[in-house]
Design a protein around this motif. Sequence first.
Motif, short mmCIF file in Angstrom:
data_model
loop_
_atom_site.label_atom_id
_atom_site.label_comp_id
_atom_site.label_asym_id
_atom_site.label_seq_id
_atom_site.Cartn_x
_atom_site.Cartn_y
_atom_site.Cartn_z
N GLU A 79 8.67 0.71 4.14
CA GLU A 79 9.77 -0.14 4.57
C GLU A 79 9.30 -1.57 4.85
O GLU A 79 9.92 -2.55 4.42
N VAL A 80 8.18 -1.70 5.56
CA VAL A 80 7.69 -3.04 5.91
C VAL A 80 7.28 -3.80 4.66
O VAL A 80 7.59 -4.99 4.50
N CYS A 81 6.57 -3.14 3.74
CA CYS A 81 6.11 -3.83 2.53
C CYS A 81 7.27 -4.23 1.64
O CYS A 81 7.27 -5.33 1.07
N VAL A 82 8.27 -3.36 1.51
CA VAL A 82 9.44 -3.71 0.69
C VAL A 82 10.17 -4.89 1.31
O VAL A 82 10.53 -5.86 0.62
N GLN A 83 10.38 -4.86 2.63
CA GLN A 83 11.08 -5.95 3.28
C GLN A 83 10.28 -7.25 3.25
O GLN A 83 10.85 -8.33 3.28
N SER A 84 8.95 -7.13 3.19
CA SER A 84 8.08 -8.31 3.17
C SER A 84 7.72 -8.74 1.76
O SER A 84 6.98 -9.72 1.59
N SER A 85 8.18 -7.98 0.76
CA SER A 85 7.87 -8.26 -0.65
C SER A 85 6.37 -8.27 -0.91
O SER A 85 5.86 -9.12 -1.66
N VAL A 86 5.65 -7.34 -0.29
CA VAL A 86 4.21 -7.21 -0.49
C VAL A 86 3.94 -5.89 -1.21
O VAL A 86 4.31 -4.83 -0.71
N PRO A 87 3.30 -5.90 -2.37
CA PRO A 87 2.99 -4.65 -3.08
C PRO A 87 1.92 -3.86 -2.32
O PRO A 87 1.08 -4.43 -1.62
N TYR A 88 1.98 -2.54 -2.49
CA TYR A 88 0.97 -1.70 -1.86
C TYR A 88 0.67 -0.49 -2.72
O TYR A 88 1.47 -0.09 -3.59
N ALA A 89 -0.48 0.11 -2.45
CA ALA A 89 -0.88 1.33 -3.15
C ALA A 89 -1.29 2.36 -2.11
O ALA A 89 -1.77 2.02 -1.02
N ALA A 90 -1.11 3.63 -2.45
CA ALA A 90 -1.42 4.71 -1.51
C ALA A 90 -1.95 5.91 -2.27
O ALA A 90 -1.68 6.09 -3.46
N ALA A 91 -2.70 6.74 -1.56
CA ALA A 91 -3.25 7.96 -2.17
C ALA A 91 -3.60 8.94 -1.08
O ALA A 91 -3.75 8.57 0.10
N SER A 92 -3.74 10.20 -1.48
CA SER A 92 -4.15 11.24 -0.54
C SER A 92 -4.80 12.37 -1.32
O SER A 92 -4.58 12.52 -2.53
N VAL A 93 -5.61 13.15 -0.61
CA VAL A 93 -6.24 14.34 -1.19
C VAL A 93 -5.91 15.53 -0.31
O VAL A 93 -6.10 15.48 0.91
N SER A 94 -5.40 16.58 -0.92
CA SER A 94 -5.14 17.83 -0.21
C SER A 94 -5.93 18.92 -0.91
O SER A 94 -5.48 19.48 -1.91
N ALA A 95 -7.15 19.19 -0.40
CA ALA A 95 -8.06 20.17 -1.02
C ALA A 95 -8.34 19.75 -2.46
O ALA A 95 -8.91 18.71 -2.71
N ARG A 96 -7.85 20.53 -3.45
CA ARG A 96 -8.20 20.25 -4.84
C ARG A 96 -7.30 19.24 -5.51
O ARG A 96 -7.62 18.71 -6.58
N PHE A 98 -9.38 3.99 -8.40
CA PHE A 98 -8.12 3.86 -9.13
C PHE A 98 -7.21 2.87 -8.42
O PHE A 98 -6.62 1.96 -9.05
N LEU A 99 -7.08 3.00 -7.10
CA LEU A 99 -6.22 2.09 -6.34
C LEU A 99 -6.75 0.66 -6.39
O LEU A 99 -5.97 -0.30 -6.46
#
Length: 378
Positions: A245-262, A320-321
């Motif tokens: 929400e903050v990044c969209v409202q601020s027009s700032v691009p972002y990247a995210a990732a997570s690992v769940s076991a495999r 990758f990110l």
Amino acid sequence: MSAVPLPTLPRLKTIYDVLYLNERIRLGSGPSYADEIVDPDGSYAALVRILDGTRSVSELQGQLTESLDPDEVLDALRQLLAGGFLEDAAEVPPDNLSGSDLKRYAPNLDFFRTVVAPGESCFTPQSKLKDTRVLLLGLGGIGSNVCMALAELGIGHIFAVDFDRVELSNLNRQVLYSTDVIGQRKADAARQRIRSFNPDIEFEVSDRRLTCLEDVREAVDQARPDFVFCLADKPNGLIDFWVNEVCVQSSVPYAAASVSARVGTAYTVVPGKGPCYQCRIDSEIALAPELQEPLDYIRENHINARNAAMGPPCMFLAYFLSYEMLRHRLDFMGEILASHRLLEVDFVTFAQQWHDFERRPDCRVCGAVPAVGMTYPA
């Protein structure tokens, strides 16, 4: 023919090995060599051998009168320039790149030499990276790898946020830390590590827990980032929505990732150019309404799964990110890969899947009439 002006002091880019073969010249070596020049009488070899950046175009023409006429020299130089093989030895690097930078990032500059447009400087992208501001939320498994990647790339301004302490079990994947800092605040250990690794970049770190939407907004306002990495995993079920929400409202691009076991996942949000995280979650719940109940339970009961992430998956997703950030900052790197889709990787089989998503007109965050100050469960 290239319309780009010829260099003042033409120099063959040193990233390209030159092989003088039978009746031909090969630029680059190995199976993916860059190009070949047909040269049955060796006249062009005479030109290539003296493209060391110490002679002007007219001086090259004057030295090669026995093998090539002046127009042939011009034509050869234009073709080499159009192919991306020439640079100007007279070019002065931008003021924000120090002598130390030019040595530290020499491999980066060689990479840029292979991908910038003909006539473009290899220094420009490195200069832009040094001027780049990044906000890094979370210095854990993926976040610590991203932090090191940013320092390696020469990102000039990194602002990080983490509230935790270093534990022995972190060291299977969190590359910022070592055994001698166990028990220290991650903020302090990260500051020490990055200053030791690359003292020429500006690294700030905030030792705080993000507990609400306004905390994220304060971090973004303080960092004034060009790009954000959302790699904090607490509070689970909420932090991703706040950052989105903050990044969209601020027009700032972002990247995210997570690992769940495999299984690992990664995505990027570019406000105004594709779906946001809320779009994806709303689409998933629309297709499978039963997903709403566990999401609510996780939020209400502060559920955080036991960590089963190993080092290599964290490193893979971090790099990758990092490339997603590069694609955003450097146009010649191509389009961002995960702005309209989610990458899913099975790190046992290494099977990869892309899950496409579309922007939802009714999205409460990025839709036609985005809501401001959404409320979330405490």
